[in-house]
Scaffold this motif. Structure first.
Motif, PDB file in Angstrom:
ATOM      1  N   ARG A 112      27.471  47.358  46.029  1.00 35.55           N
ATOM      2  CA  ARG A 112      28.750  46.782  45.722  1.00 35.55           C
ATOM      3  C   ARG A 112      29.382  46.195  46.681  1.00 35.55           C
ATOM      4  N   VAL A 113      30.115  45.208  45.745  1.00 37.16           N
ATOM      5  CA  VAL A 113      30.444  43.303  46.006  1.00 37.16           C
ATOM      6  C   VAL A 113      31.734  44.023  45.812  1.00 37.16           C
ATOM      7  N   LEU A 114      32.956  43.270  46.746  1.00 40.66           N
ATOM      8  CA  LEU A 114      34.252  42.543  46.495  1.00 40.66           C
ATOM      9  C   LEU A 114      34.397  41.327  46.546  1.00 40.66           C
ATOM     10  N   VAL A 115      34.600  41.437  44.590  1.00 46.11           N
ATOM     11  CA  VAL A 115      35.115  39.830  44.147  1.00 46.11           C
ATOM     12  C   VAL A 115      36.619  39.353  44.241  1.00 46.11           C
ATOM     13  N   ILE A 116      36.548  39.014  44.801  1.00 42.91           N
ATOM     14  CA  ILE A 116      38.349  38.403  44.740  1.00 42.91           C
ATOM     15  C   ILE A 116      38.704  37.061  44.668  1.00 42.91           C
ATOM     16  N   GLY A 117      39.424  36.185  43.995  1.00 38.44           N
ATOM     17  CA  GLY A 117      40.102  35.387  43.490  1.00 38.44           C
ATOM     18  C   GLY A 117      41.656  35.282  44.450  1.00 38.44           C
ATOM     19  N   ALA A 118      41.856  34.213  45.121  1.00 42.67           N
ATOM     20  CA  ALA A 118      42.271  33.872  46.255  1.00 42.67           C
ATOM     21  C   ALA A 118      43.120  31.929  45.688  1.00 42.67           C
ATOM     22  N   GLU A 119      43.980  32.234  46.075  1.00 46.52           N
ATOM     23  CA  GLU A 119      45.239  30.548  46.623  1.00 46.52           C
ATOM     24  C   GLU A 119      46.043  30.087  46.906  1.00 46.52           C
ATOM     25  N   THR A 120      46.593  29.157  47.401  1.00 51.26           N
ATOM     26  CA  THR A 120      47.770  28.684  47.810  1.00 51.26           C
ATOM     27  C   THR A 120      47.791  27.568  47.700  1.00 51.26           C
ATOM     28  N   PHE A 121      48.013  27.519  46.376  1.00 55.55           N
ATOM     29  CA  PHE A 121      47.614  26.331  45.588  1.00 55.55           C
ATOM     30  C   PHE A 121      49.340  25.256  45.561  1.00 55.55           C
TER      31      PHE A 121
END
Length: 323
Positions: free
Chosen positions: A135-144
């Motif tokens: 099981r893998v948590l795949v995250i996209g997160a940004e503070t552009f």
């Protein structure tokens, strides 16, 4: 036996502060009409002072875990796509690991700018297929918002902050295209085009820097390369645009989204669009759109989805998956 990386949960988080186009009119020479016409963006979210990329990522990860009915103890690995990590090191992913209370497994960042989530999905898929994680948590997160030059109206009005996450789990499949999970991936990069989209800061300069972009050149490459990588990913499994239920594209610009869908011969009513509400959230935009698309009732179990993105590097790619 065929193993597939199946989506078990999805979630997202957006900072509380909503910034409509009208607010930017007082900061830079622009207008609501100018921004909408050129990008389709109406509003975006900005992180609060002191709110970091890992803070957003933790909230999105918690939402994905809740959607899957699982806890951090069930996760073997975290792959976090971001270009705006809290610190030069350690990785933001390890900060998310700590924030979730996860004391086992491993966590690391992937940096491919706006294509980061596609790269992260592909990496997580490989981890699952190789048996290194279930099981893998795949995250996209940004503070552009922290990379913007507020005197450059061509870029500062385009970007926003946010995070999205999916939980992948290895499961047995038949090996056919009706299997749930990731069916194919296609990744590409070409470093010769670095100068059309980059940040003019980093370790070598001693400053964070600001985002710089040659918009017309990025647009030209985006339309061509996004349609091409999506077709390639579909062709790998013997499918085409007519088989697609939903395109969930990187949400950079409505004109790019429309042009890419046209090249793929997929009507816009089969494209999940969130750019009007979020702006360009870079690596966060695809998981945000997946989460919103599910919440809207657009994305349903069994749907065939194509995600595609392009970002600085240039780096681009696509993933085909069945929900």
């Amino acid at each position: 036996m065929t193993i597939r990386a199946v989506v078990k949960g999805v979630g997202h988080y957006l900072p509380e502060r909503v910034v409509p186009n009208s607010e930017l009119e007082s900061q830079v020479e622009t207008s609501d009409e100018w921004i909408r016409t050129r990008s389709g963006i109406e509003r975006r979210h900005f992180a609060a002072d002191g709110q970091t990329t890992s803070d957003l990522a933790i909230r999105a990860a918690q939402a994905a875990l809740a959607d899957a009915g699982m806890s951090a103890d069930d996760v073997d690995a975290i792959v976090l796509a971001t270009s705006t990590a809290d610190l030069t090191f350690p990785s933001a992913a390890t900060m998310v690991q700590a924030g979730l209370g996860m004391t086992r497994g491993f966590a690391f960042d992937v940096q491919a700018v706006c294509a980061g989530f596609v790269y992260a999905l592909s990496t997580a898929n490989a981890l699952i297929l190789s048996g290194q994680a279930r099981r893998v948590l795949v995250i996209g997160a940004e503070t552009f918002s922290k990379l913007m030059d507020w005197s450059d109206r061509t870029t500062c009005v385009l970007f926003g902050d946010g995070a999205g996450a999916v939980l992948l789990e290895g499961a047995e499949g038949t090996g056919g295209t009706q299997d749930r999970g990731i069916l194919s991936t296609d990744l590409n990069s070409d470093g010769r085009h670095k100068d059309i989209l980059y940040v003019d800061g980093g370790v070598s300069t001693g400053s964070t820097g600001h985002l710089r972009m040659q918009g017309k050149e990025v647009f030209r490459h985006a339309v061509e390369k996004l349609a091409e990588t999506a077709h390639t990913a579909l062709e790998k499994i013997g499918l085409n645009g007519g088989d697609v239920d939903w395109i969930v594209p990187h949400q950079a610009n409505i004109r790019i989204i429309e042009a890419t869908a046209k090249r793929m011969q997929v009507p816009m009513d089969r494209v999940v669009v969130t750019v009007q509400d979020h702006g360009n959230t870079s690596a966060a935009s695809i998981p945000l759109a997946l989460s919103v698309g599910k919440a809207r009732g657009q994305i349903k179990p069994g749907d065939l989805i194509v995600t595609e993105a392009i970002g600085g590097g240039l780096a681009w790619g696509a993933v085909v998956l069945r929900w």
